[in-house]
Structures are given as C-alpha cells and as structure tokens.
Design a protein around this motif. Structure first.
Motif, mmCIF file in Angstrom:
data_model
loop_
_atom_site.group_PDB
_atom_site.id
_atom_site.type_symbol
_atom_site.label_atom_id
_atom_site.label_comp_id
_atom_site.label_asym_id
_atom_site.label_seq_id
_atom_site.Cartn_x
_atom_site.Cartn_y
_atom_site.Cartn_z
ATOM 1 N N LEU A 1 0.823 -1.209 0.000
ATOM 2 C CA LEU A 1 0.000 0.000 0.000
ATOM 3 C C LEU A 1 0.857 1.258 0.000
ATOM 4 O O LEU A 1 0.334 2.361 0.170
ATOM 5 C CB LEU A 1 -0.927 0.006 1.228
ATOM 6 C CG LEU A 1 -1.832 -1.209 1.399
ATOM 7 C CD1 LEU A 1 -2.653 -1.073 2.673
ATOM 8 C CD2 LEU A 1 -2.743 -1.398 0.198
ATOM 9 N N ARG A 2 2.150 1.112 -0.211
ATOM 10 C CA ARG A 2 3.063 2.252 -0.195
ATOM 11 C C ARG A 2 2.895 3.100 -1.458
ATOM 12 O O ARG A 2 2.482 2.611 -2.499
ATOM 13 C CB ARG A 2 4.512 1.788 -0.066
ATOM 14 C CG ARG A 2 4.810 1.029 1.220
ATOM 15 C CD ARG A 2 6.265 0.597 1.264
ATOM 16 N NE ARG A 2 6.573 -0.096 2.510
ATOM 17 C CZ ARG A 2 6.513 -1.402 2.669
ATOM 18 N NH1 ARG A 2 6.150 -2.158 1.654
ATOM 19 N NH2 ARG A 2 6.808 -1.962 3.838
ATOM 20 N N LYS B 1 -0.706 4.766 -5.627
ATOM 21 C CA LYS B 1 -0.724 3.773 -4.556
ATOM 22 C C LYS B 1 -1.987 2.931 -4.679
ATOM 23 O O LYS B 1 -2.986 3.368 -5.270
ATOM 24 C CB LYS B 1 -0.657 4.432 -3.172
ATOM 25 C CG LYS B 1 -1.904 5.220 -2.802
ATOM 26 C CD LYS B 1 -1.795 5.747 -1.374
ATOM 27 C CE LYS B 1 -3.060 6.508 -0.974
ATOM 28 N NZ LYS B 1 -2.981 6.995 0.428
ATOM 29 N N VAL B 2 -1.946 1.732 -4.121
ATOM 30 C CA VAL B 2 -3.091 0.827 -4.139
ATOM 31 C C VAL B 2 -4.027 1.191 -2.996
ATOM 32 O O VAL B 2 -3.597 1.338 -1.846
ATOM 33 C CB VAL B 2 -2.628 -0.638 -4.016
ATOM 34 C CG1 VAL B 2 -3.824 -1.570 -3.891
ATOM 35 C CG2 VAL B 2 -1.784 -1.029 -5.213
ATOM 36 N N VAL B 3 -5.309 1.355 -3.309
ATOM 37 C CA VAL B 3 -6.307 1.673 -2.280
ATOM 38 C C VAL B 3 -7.334 0.557 -2.111
ATOM 39 O O VAL B 3 -8.105 0.570 -1.158
ATOM 40 C CB VAL B 3 -7.029 2.999 -2.617
ATOM 41 C CG1 VAL B 3 -6.065 4.172 -2.543
ATOM 42 C CG2 VAL B 3 -7.681 2.945 -3.991
ATOM 43 N N ASP B 4 -7.356 -0.398 -3.036
ATOM 44 C CA ASP B 4 -8.280 -1.530 -2.943
ATOM 45 C C ASP B 4 -7.498 -2.789 -3.301
ATOM 46 O O ASP B 4 -7.208 -3.046 -4.468
ATOM 47 C CB ASP B 4 -9.462 -1.347 -3.893
ATOM 48 C CG ASP B 4 -10.585 -2.336 -3.618
ATOM 49 O OD1 ASP B 4 -10.287 -3.546 -3.519
ATOM 50 O OD2 ASP B 4 -11.756 -1.922 -3.516
ATOM 51 N N VAL C 1 -6.361 1.427 -7.959
ATOM 52 C CA VAL C 1 -5.174 2.275 -7.826
ATOM 53 C C VAL C 1 -5.602 3.735 -7.814
ATOM 54 O O VAL C 1 -6.449 4.146 -8.616
ATOM 55 C CB VAL C 1 -4.180 2.017 -8.982
ATOM 56 C CG1 VAL C 1 -3.038 3.019 -8.956
ATOM 57 C CG2 VAL C 1 -3.634 0.596 -8.892
ATOM 58 N N GLN C 2 -5.018 4.511 -6.923
ATOM 59 C CA GLN C 2 -5.264 5.949 -6.855
ATOM 60 C C GLN C 2 -4.054 6.695 -7.398
ATOM 61 O O GLN C 2 -2.928 6.475 -6.961
ATOM 62 C CB GLN C 2 -5.529 6.383 -5.413
ATOM 63 C CG GLN C 2 -5.746 7.889 -5.262
ATOM 64 C CD GLN C 2 -5.873 8.314 -3.817
ATOM 65 O OE1 GLN C 2 -5.880 7.493 -2.916
ATOM 66 N NE2 GLN C 2 -5.984 9.602 -3.586
ATOM 67 N N VAL C 3 -4.300 7.570 -8.363
ATOM 68 C CA VAL C 3 -3.242 8.402 -8.938
ATOM 69 C C VAL C 3 -3.122 9.657 -8.088
ATOM 70 O O VAL C 3 -4.048 10.462 -8.007
ATOM 71 C CB VAL C 3 -3.553 8.772 -10.407
ATOM 72 C CG1 VAL C 3 -2.458 9.675 -10.964
ATOM 73 C CG2 VAL C 3 -3.682 7.510 -11.252
ATOM 74 N N MET C 4 -1.978 9.838 -7.454
ATOM 75 C CA MET C 4 -1.771 10.976 -6.573
ATOM 76 C C MET C 4 -1.215 12.183 -7.318
ATOM 77 O O MET C 4 -1.494 13.322 -6.964
ATOM 78 C CB MET C 4 -0.834 10.577 -5.433
ATOM 79 C CG MET C 4 -1.311 9.369 -4.649
ATOM 80 S SD MET C 4 -0.224 8.952 -3.271
ATOM 81 C CE MET C 4 -0.503 10.366 -2.202
#
Length: 280
Positions: free
Chosen positions: A91-92, A120-123, A189-192
């Motif tokens: 989750l890093r 980062k992975v959120v699910d 995946v969340q794109v920051m």
C-alpha cells in the motif's frame, strides 16, 4: 470485486492458545492418552495455519478454497481463517517513470514526451483479482493515457489561442492525472500526481521548429516595438503643438514621424546629422 474486512483475532492471544494446546498434548501423551493427544495436535495444526503477519503499509488478501474472504490492513500478527491462502499487496506510495514516447501532436509534428506517475493501491481486492498484474497494468495504461493526451494538443501555439503542451504544463498534467484515474479505477489504484518530465520536438524536426520559434519571437518583439514607436511619435508631436514651441506643417510632421520611427525601430542606434547651414 471490492475490498472487505476478513474475520481475524489478535495473534498474540492465538499464540497463547497454541502454547496451551502444545502443553496439553505433551501432558496427554505422558499420560498415554494418545487419541486425545492426537486430536489436540490436530487442533494445534488447524489454528497455526491461520497465523498471518502483516507488515506496515501492507495488505493481505485472504482466499479460502478459491473464494475471496476479505483483507487484513492492520499491521501486526493475526489469526484468521485456518487453511486459507493470503496474498500480500503493498500500500506504499510508488513512482512510475515512463519511457520517452515518440508521438505526433494535434498538428502532426513528431514530439518526444515522458511523465512520472505517483500512485498507490487503495483496494487490494481489485489490484489482485480484477487485473492480471496491477503494476504492469499501471505501466501500460500510463503510457496509453500519455499518448492520448499528447495527441490532443499542439506542442506550442504560434498563431492560435488555446492550450499547448509547452505553455500549459499544469493543465496538461491535471488532465493526464484525471484520465489516468479513470483508467486505473478498475485496478484499485489511486493516482496521486502526474507530471511531465520530458517534452521536446523529435530530432528530425527540432532544428526547423527552433527557427520557427525564433522567427515568431522576433515578429512579436517587432510588433511591440512598432506599437511603442507610433505612440511615442504621436505623443512628441502633440506635446510640441500644445506648448507652441514650433509650428509644423503636414510635410514636416511626416518628416518628423519618419525620423522618430527610424530612430526607435532601427536595430542600431541612430546617428544624428547636424545641419550647420548652407555655404551660400
């Protein structure tokens, strides 16, 4: 597939129970109660198979005979469903640097472009079970989105108004991040952040485009100089007429404007000519 919490118990409590089972088994074997002792050992093996250790910023997706049961996000030692299989996923926050892609902008000019994607992975369930390899999926979709965004805009705007890749990097990065998020939603995946790291014309047209940029800059500078020169000439004539210092007819006005325009617009400094009168 959506992430959910799996059944779990504090691992340290489970270790105490396991130690108690080991002590009971030893006691039963010493008392020659082999059948009961065997059942105790079997219970120990069942409970021990459910021990899971979760590292910080890591998730464990638990499956039981091919069925997704849930995930563990809290770090530490836990007791979960016995005889289950768990897969770890980080989750890093991670970076992905794309290769330099050669694409054509909206005007057909070949350009080189590259970007860095922070994600980062959120699910964990989507990342592990909805796509084959979420890391490879991120790489391919990032390059695809980068190509798509690059083909929608010109490298630079020379004559028309609107967004360009070179002149509106913040807007382009925001659009790239938005499109990437839509593409990577299926992988959990969340794109920051998404930023362009390289942008240049392809080598085969770089020289020609550099000359074009220089010519456009020179034309724009000349336009500003001419506008300023016209305003200064008008102001000078109006000032002279208001104060009544000299009287100028139309021919002399034209001559004065011509001299002022030449002096201001010329690239070299003007050389004054002093009229000392005539010999006759």
């Amino acid at each position: 597939m959506t992430e959910k919490n799996v059944w779990k118990v504090n691992g340290f409590l489970a270790i105490l129970v396991l130690l108690a089972l080991v002590g009971s088994a030893v006691y039963l074997f010493l008392k020659l109660h082999f059948i009961t002792g065997a059942f105790v050992i079997f219970a120990f093996v069942i409970l021990a198979s459910g021990i899971v250790i979760v590292q910080p910023n890591q998730a464990r997706a638990v499956t039981f005979f091919g069925r997704y049961m849930g995930s563990i996000r809290e770090n530490g030692i836990w007791l979960t469903i016995p005889f289950s299989v768990n897969k770890k996923v980080s989750l890093r926050v991670r970076n992905f640097n794309s290769a330099k892609l050669k694409v054509n902008d909206v005007e057909g000019n070949p350009i080189e472009i590259a970007a860095v994607i922070v994600f980062k992975v959120v699910d964990s369930a989507k990342a592990l079970f909805d796509v084959d390899s979420y890391e490879q999926f991120v790489e391919i979709q990032s390059e695809t989105a980068l190509r798509h965004v690059a083909t929608k805009y010109p490298y630079d705007n020379f004559e028309s108004e609107g967004y360009s890749l070179r002149g509106n990097t913040e807007e382009i990065a925001a659009e790239l991040g938005k499109e990437l998020q839509a593409r990577l939603e299926v992988a959990g995946v969340q794109v920051m952040e998404a930023r362009l790291t390289h942008l240049a014309y392809a080598t085969e047209i770089a020289s020609a485009m550099l000359q074009r940029q220089q010519a456009s800059a020179i034309i724009a500078a000349r336009q500003k100089i001419v506008e300023g020169a016209v305003g200064m000439a008008q102001m000078a004539i109006e000032k002279l007429l208001q104060e009544g210092t000299v009287e100028l007819d139309d021919e002399r006005k034209v001559t004065m404007i011509n001299n002022l325009m030449v002096a201001i617009v010329s690239e070299k400094s003007a050389q004054p000519v002093i009229n000392a009168g005539s010999l006759y």
